[in-house]
Design a protein around this motif. Structure first.
Motif, PDB file in Angstrom:
ATOM      1  N   ARG A 177    -150.427 -31.580   0.577  1.00 57.02           N
ATOM      2  CA  ARG A 177    -150.234 -32.495   1.702  1.00 57.02           C
ATOM      3  C   ARG A 177    -151.570 -33.051   2.188  1.00 57.02           C
ATOM      4  NH1 ARG A 177    -149.121 -29.663   6.996  1.00 57.02           N
ATOM      5  NH2 ARG A 177    -151.368 -30.032   7.256  1.00 57.02           N
ATOM      6  N   ALA A 178    -152.551 -32.160   2.337  1.00 56.89           N
ATOM      7  CA  ALA A 178    -153.827 -32.565   2.920  1.00 56.89           C
ATOM      8  C   ALA A 178    -154.636 -33.456   1.982  1.00 56.89           C
ATOM      9  CB  ALA A 178    -154.638 -31.323   3.288  1.00 56.89           C
ATOM     10  N   LEU A 179    -154.677 -33.103   0.708  1.00 56.62           N
ATOM     11  CA  LEU A 179    -155.565 -33.775  -0.245  1.00 56.62           C
ATOM     12  C   LEU A 179    -154.829 -34.580  -1.309  1.00 56.62           C
ATOM     13  CD1 LEU A 179    -158.001 -30.755  -0.849  1.00 56.62           C
ATOM     14  CD2 LEU A 179    -158.155 -32.533   0.909  1.00 56.62           C
ATOM     15  N   GLY A 180    -153.521 -34.369  -1.427  1.00 57.46           N
ATOM     16  CA  GLY A 180    -152.757 -35.004  -2.495  1.00 57.46           C
ATOM     17  C   GLY A 180    -152.836 -36.520  -2.549  1.00 57.46           C
ATOM     18  N   PRO A 181    -152.745 -37.223  -1.413  1.00 56.04           N
ATOM     19  CA  PRO A 181    -152.793 -38.686  -1.482  1.00 56.04           C
ATOM     20  C   PRO A 181    -154.063 -39.222  -2.136  1.00 56.04           C
ATOM     21  CG  PRO A 181    -151.858 -38.016   0.595  1.00 56.04           C
ATOM     22  CD  PRO A 181    -152.328 -36.762  -0.069  1.00 56.04           C
ATOM     23  N   SER A 182    -155.209 -38.668  -1.816  1.00 57.26           N
ATOM     24  CA  SER A 182    -156.447 -39.148  -2.443  1.00 57.26           C
ATOM     25  C   SER A 182    -156.526 -38.721  -3.904  1.00 57.26           C
ATOM     26  CB  SER A 182    -157.671 -38.631  -1.679  1.00 57.26           C
ATOM     27  OG  SER A 182    -157.816 -39.338  -0.456  1.00 57.26           O
ATOM     28  N   GLU A 183    -156.024 -37.522  -4.228  1.00 54.80           N
ATOM     29  CA  GLU A 183    -156.008 -37.092  -5.628  1.00 54.80           C
ATOM     30  C   GLU A 183    -155.152 -38.032  -6.463  1.00 54.80           C
ATOM     31  OE1 GLU A 183    -157.664 -34.566  -7.241  1.00 54.80           O
ATOM     32  OE2 GLU A 183    -158.797 -34.458  -5.373  1.00 54.80           O
ATOM     33  N   ALA A 184    -153.991 -38.426  -5.948  1.00 53.14           N
ATOM     34  CA  ALA A 184    -153.115 -39.342  -6.688  1.00 53.14           C
ATOM     35  C   ALA A 184    -153.724 -40.731  -6.789  1.00 53.14           C
ATOM     36  CB  ALA A 184    -151.751 -39.419  -5.995  1.00 53.14           C
ATOM     37  N   ALA A 185    -154.420 -41.162  -5.727  1.00 52.99           N
ATOM     38  CA  ALA A 185    -155.029 -42.498  -5.730  1.00 52.99           C
ATOM     39  C   ALA A 185    -156.126 -42.616  -6.782  1.00 52.99           C
ATOM     40  CB  ALA A 185    -155.582 -42.815  -4.340  1.00 52.99           C
ATOM     41  N   LYS A 186    -156.772 -41.508  -7.127  1.00 52.64           N
ATOM     42  CA  LYS A 186    -157.812 -41.534  -8.171  1.00 52.64           C
ATOM     43  C   LYS A 186    -157.273 -42.101  -9.480  1.00 52.64           C
ATOM     44  CE  LYS A 186    -160.399 -37.387  -6.728  1.00 52.64           C
ATOM     45  NZ  LYS A 186    -160.748 -35.996  -7.143  1.00 52.64           N
ATOM     46  N   TYR A 187    -155.975 -41.881  -9.708  1.00 56.01           N
ATOM     47  CA  TYR A 187    -155.386 -42.286 -10.981  1.00 56.01           C
ATOM     48  C   TYR A 187    -154.505 -43.525 -10.842  1.00 56.01           C
ATOM     49  CZ  TYR A 187    -156.961 -37.558 -11.918  1.00 56.01           C
ATOM     50  OH  TYR A 187    -157.732 -36.426 -12.036  1.00 56.01           O
ATOM     51  N   GLY A 188    -154.647 -44.220  -9.710  1.00 58.65           N
ATOM     52  CA  GLY A 188    -153.959 -45.502  -9.553  1.00 58.65           C
ATOM     53  C   GLY A 188    -152.564 -45.438  -8.973  1.00 58.65           C
ATOM     54  N   ALA A 189    -152.159 -44.316  -8.381  1.00 56.80           N
ATOM     55  CA  ALA A 189    -150.844 -44.233  -7.737  1.00 56.80           C
ATOM     56  C   ALA A 189    -150.764 -45.208  -6.571  1.00 56.80           C
ATOM     57  CB  ALA A 189    -150.581 -42.810  -7.246  1.00 56.80           C
ATOM     58  N   VAL A 190    -149.556 -45.687  -6.284  1.00 56.79           N
ATOM     59  CA  VAL A 190    -149.370 -46.641  -5.186  1.00 56.79           C
ATOM     60  C   VAL A 190    -148.799 -45.975  -3.936  1.00 56.79           C
ATOM     61  CG1 VAL A 190    -149.121 -48.613  -6.720  1.00 56.79           C
ATOM     62  CG2 VAL A 190    -147.077 -47.306  -6.047  1.00 56.79           C
ATOM     63  N   GLY A 191    -148.352 -44.738  -4.062  1.00 57.13           N
ATOM     64  CA  GLY A 191    -147.809 -44.006  -2.925  1.00 57.13           C
ATOM     65  C   GLY A 191    -147.611 -42.548  -3.291  1.00 57.13           C
ATOM     66  N   VAL A 192    -147.366 -41.730  -2.271  1.00 53.23           N
ATOM     67  CA  VAL A 192    -147.219 -40.298  -2.480  1.00 53.23           C
ATOM     68  C   VAL A 192    -146.039 -39.778  -1.657  1.00 53.23           C
ATOM     69  CG1 VAL A 192    -148.254 -38.063  -1.852  1.00 53.23           C
ATOM     70  CG2 VAL A 192    -149.560 -39.710  -3.176  1.00 53.23           C
ATOM     71  N   ILE A 193    -145.259 -38.905  -2.276  1.00 57.59           N
ATOM     72  CA  ILE A 193    -144.214 -38.131  -1.610  1.00 57.59           C
ATOM     73  C   ILE A 193    -144.630 -36.671  -1.697  1.00 57.59           C
ATOM     74  CG2 ILE A 193    -141.760 -37.537  -1.549  1.00 57.59           C
ATOM     75  CD1 ILE A 193    -141.319 -40.017  -3.427  1.00 57.59           C
ATOM     76  N   VAL A 194    -144.585 -35.950  -0.584  1.00 58.00           N
ATOM     77  CA  VAL A 194    -144.959 -34.533  -0.583  1.00 58.00           C
ATOM     78  C   VAL A 194    -143.781 -33.704  -0.092  1.00 58.00           C
ATOM     79  CG1 VAL A 194    -146.551 -32.787   0.307  1.00 58.00           C
ATOM     80  CG2 VAL A 194    -147.374 -35.118  -0.132  1.00 58.00           C
ATOM     81  N   ARG A 195    -143.457 -32.657  -0.835  1.00 58.54           N
ATOM     82  CA  ARG A 195    -142.438 -31.714  -0.379  1.00 58.54           C
ATOM     83  C   ARG A 195    -142.884 -31.122   0.959  1.00 58.54           C
ATOM     84  NH1 ARG A 195    -138.816 -28.141  -3.234  1.00 58.54           N
ATOM     85  NH2 ARG A 195    -138.229 -26.374  -1.899  1.00 58.54           N
ATOM     86  N   SER A 196    -141.993 -31.100   1.941  1.00 59.92           N
ATOM     87  CA  SER A 196    -142.337 -30.590   3.262  1.00 59.92           C
ATOM     88  C   SER A 196    -142.781 -29.139   3.207  1.00 59.92           C
ATOM     89  CB  SER A 196    -141.133 -30.710   4.207  1.00 59.92           C
ATOM     90  OG  SER A 196    -140.986 -32.019   4.670  1.00 59.92           O
ATOM     91  N   MET A 197    -143.688 -28.794   4.123  1.00 59.62           N
ATOM     92  CA  MET A 197    -144.179 -27.420   4.221  1.00 59.62           C
ATOM     93  C   MET A 197    -143.189 -26.572   5.033  1.00 59.62           C
ATOM     94  SD  MET A 197    -147.001 -27.464   2.521  1.00 59.62           S
ATOM     95  CE  MET A 197    -146.416 -28.796   1.463  1.00 59.62           C
ATOM     96  N   GLY A 198    -142.028 -26.374   4.462  1.00 58.48           N
ATOM     97  CA  GLY A 198    -141.003 -25.515   5.044  1.00 58.48           C
ATOM     98  C   GLY A 198    -140.568 -24.516   4.005  1.00 58.48           C
ATOM     99  N   ILE A 199    -140.219 -23.318   4.439  1.00 58.76           N
ATOM    100  CA  ILE A 199    -139.918 -22.266   3.468  1.00 58.76           C
ATOM    101  C   ILE A 199    -138.437 -22.204   3.121  1.00 58.76           C
ATOM    102  CG2 ILE A 199    -139.477 -20.282   4.987  1.00 58.76           C
ATOM    103  CD1 ILE A 199    -141.703 -18.891   3.096  1.00 58.76           C
ATOM    104  N   ASN A 200    -137.583 -22.819   3.956  1.00 57.92           N
ATOM    105  CA  ASN A 200    -136.143 -22.819   3.723  1.00 57.92           C
ATOM    106  C   ASN A 200    -135.669 -24.189   3.251  1.00 57.92           C
ATOM    107  OD1 ASN A 200    -135.801 -20.116   4.672  1.00 57.92           O
ATOM    108  ND2 ASN A 200    -135.957 -20.873   6.778  1.00 57.92           N
ATOM    109  N   GLN A 201    -134.410 -24.264   2.834  1.00 54.66           N
ATOM    110  CA  GLN A 201    -133.790 -25.540   2.512  1.00 54.66           C
ATOM    111  C   GLN A 201    -133.365 -26.203   3.820  1.00 54.66           C
ATOM    112  OE1 GLN A 201    -132.894 -27.038  -0.877  1.00 54.66           O
ATOM    113  NE2 GLN A 201    -134.802 -25.882  -1.018  1.00 54.66           N
ATOM    114  N   GLU A 202    -133.969 -27.347   4.139  1.00 56.67           N
ATOM    115  CA  GLU A 202    -133.748 -28.022   5.416  1.00 56.67           C
ATOM    116  C   GLU A 202    -133.515 -29.504   5.190  1.00 56.67           C
ATOM    117  OE1 GLU A 202    -137.087 -25.164   7.601  1.00 56.67           O
ATOM    118  OE2 GLU A 202    -137.607 -27.118   6.764  1.00 56.67           O
TER     119      GLU A 202
END
Length: 458
Positions: A177-202
């Protein structure tokens, strides 16, 4: 049941002789009795969360929280003041939208998402692209620009349910969540979806802050609910060409003026030695900021109020600090430490409550061996109240900047199992807080401050 009761009585008789009859044990008993019968922390939390509500840095809610906490502490502190600090001012804007566009089995599927804090927005045109699912930055690197450019990266590493300490599970997943958007942008991604930081199915998403790296394009990023993350992952197993659309309207405005709020009871014998208790006054914008971190704020204020209620006059100066901007910048904690260094203040300990208002289990600490040993020697005094865990390292983010000044820092440690049901979500509301659990935590923090004040840490 009778046998169980007898065992408890026998244990109490064996365990109590030395500590139970000491002045410290009597003082701690008074602290717990007073808070559980006359405490004001729950009423204070109700006002902060239901009358003021969300308090994201730079918002009207944050400003109202500053004024309320100042007036509240004026009722029991010797002095109260505001410490100016400039804070980030990020706004979410209108409601986010997201959907799968072309599932062969289900057609268009609406998805529960929210923008990540500090993300750039897509604007009304949104972002559309094929989805590439990854579990790690290493996997992202292996795919490379050829397979990432122009697509939406879906970071889908769940929190590890096998971890008993849910904060350890959070630590194992939050970097995406914290660093993923910039990591993906390095390789030309146009957007990022991150699985929520929750431990249960919500069904609801968890927001939280991201950090864009310098000299890398800023791309929009959203969190998706854990249930919809699982659905999206299942669809991708058989539909590699799945198209996803999301639209966000968030933006970062110029930094805004705000304040840390500081209340103080002056020490009678060693006024230049300071013990700090604190929580962060800001909260995310999706709910009322009850467990994160309204509970920590009112517990910290209650430490001073309780001391006044029982007629205790501390030897050392006791401060309660409502830190501003922990969630998306840490400006308040950094400024407090900077001012402490400039004024050459002598802080001997700092305690933060920022892990929710659940049943107390103990305290974490970052300390030298001497202070650590002294704090652990008090465990028998806390054991009758269920506080037995003093082994973990760590402390709060806001007080971390004090550590280079040689300050012993501690974190209030409640039970962690329910915290990530509410963390950074619309569910973080007053009704999720137990009055008794909140008061037990306030009393536990007061008891620790009392012991440090009475005996010091050296």
């Amino acid at each position: 049941m009778i046998k169980h009761t007898v065992r408890l009585l026998l244990f109490a008789c064996i365990a109590t002789p030395v500590f139970a009859q000491s002045p410290d044990a009597s003082a701690i008993r008074q602290i717990f009795d007073t808070e559980l019968s006359q405490g004001k922390s729950y009423a204070a939390l109700e006002y902060l969360t239901t009358r003021i509500g969300a308090r994201l840095s730079g918002s009207p809610g944050a400003a109202a929280g500053v004024e309320w906490s100042r007036h509240e502490m004026e009722n029991f502190a010797d002095s109260v003041w505001l410490q100016p600090v400039m804070v980030p001012h990020w706004i979410r804007g209108q409601q986010e939208q997201a959907r799968v566009l072309n599932s062969k089995r289900q057609g268009t599927i609406e998805m529960n998402v929210c923008a990540l804090g500090m993300s750039v927005g897509t604007g009304p045109e949104g972002v559309t692209g094929q989805v590439v699912e990854v579990r790690s930055f290493e996997e992202l690197k292996q795919l490379g620009e050829k397979r990432i450019k122009g697509k939406i990266v879906f970071f889908n590493r769940p929190m590890d349910v096998k971890q008993i300490n849910t904060f350890a599970a959070y630590g194992g997943a939050v970097e995406q969540r914290a660093l993923g958007p910039s990591e993906a942008a390095k390789y030309g991604a146009v957007g990022v979806i991150v699985r929520s930081m929750g431990i249960n199915q919500e069904d609801y998403p968890h927001t939280g802050s991201l950090r864009y790296a310098l000299n890398i394009p800023k791309i929009p990023a959203i969190a998706i609910s854990t249930r919809h993350a699982a659905l999206l992952s299942t669809l991708l197993q058989t539909e590699k060409d799945l198209q996803f659309y999301f639209e966000t309207h968030c933006e970062t405005l110029p930094d805004a003026p705000s304040f840390n709020v500081i209340g103080e009871i002056k020490g009678s014998q060693y006024p230049n030695e300071i013990i700090v208790v604190g929580g962060h006054l800001d909260s995310w914008d999706l709910a009322q900021g009850a467990h994160d971190d309204g509970t920590g704020c009112v517990q910290s204020m209650e430490v001073m109020r309780l001391m006044k209620m029982i007629g205790y006059k501390p030897k050392r100066t006791i401060r309660a600090v409502m830190f501003m901007n922990e969630e998306n910048g840490l400006r308040g904690g950094l400024e407090y430490a900077r001012q402490a260094a400039l004024k050459q203040e002598k802080h001997i300990a700092a305690i933060e409550s920022d892990d929710g208002g659940f049943t107390p289990r103990g305290f974490t600490m970052n300390a030298q061996e001497g202070p650590k040993a002294r704090i652990k020697s008090w465990k028998p005094l806390f054991a009758p109240y269920g506080l037995t865990d003093f082994e973990e390292e760590g402390a709060g983010a806001d007080i971390g900047p004090l550590e280079p000044q040689g300050v012993t820092t501690l974190g209030f440690l409640p039970d962690s199992q329910r915290y990530f049901d509410y963390h950074h979500t619309r569910e973080d509301t007053f009704d999720k807080v137990s009055k008794r659990e909140l008061e037990l935590g306030a009393a536990a923090m007061t008891a620790l401050v009392y012991l440090i004040d009475q005996h010091g840490l050296n």
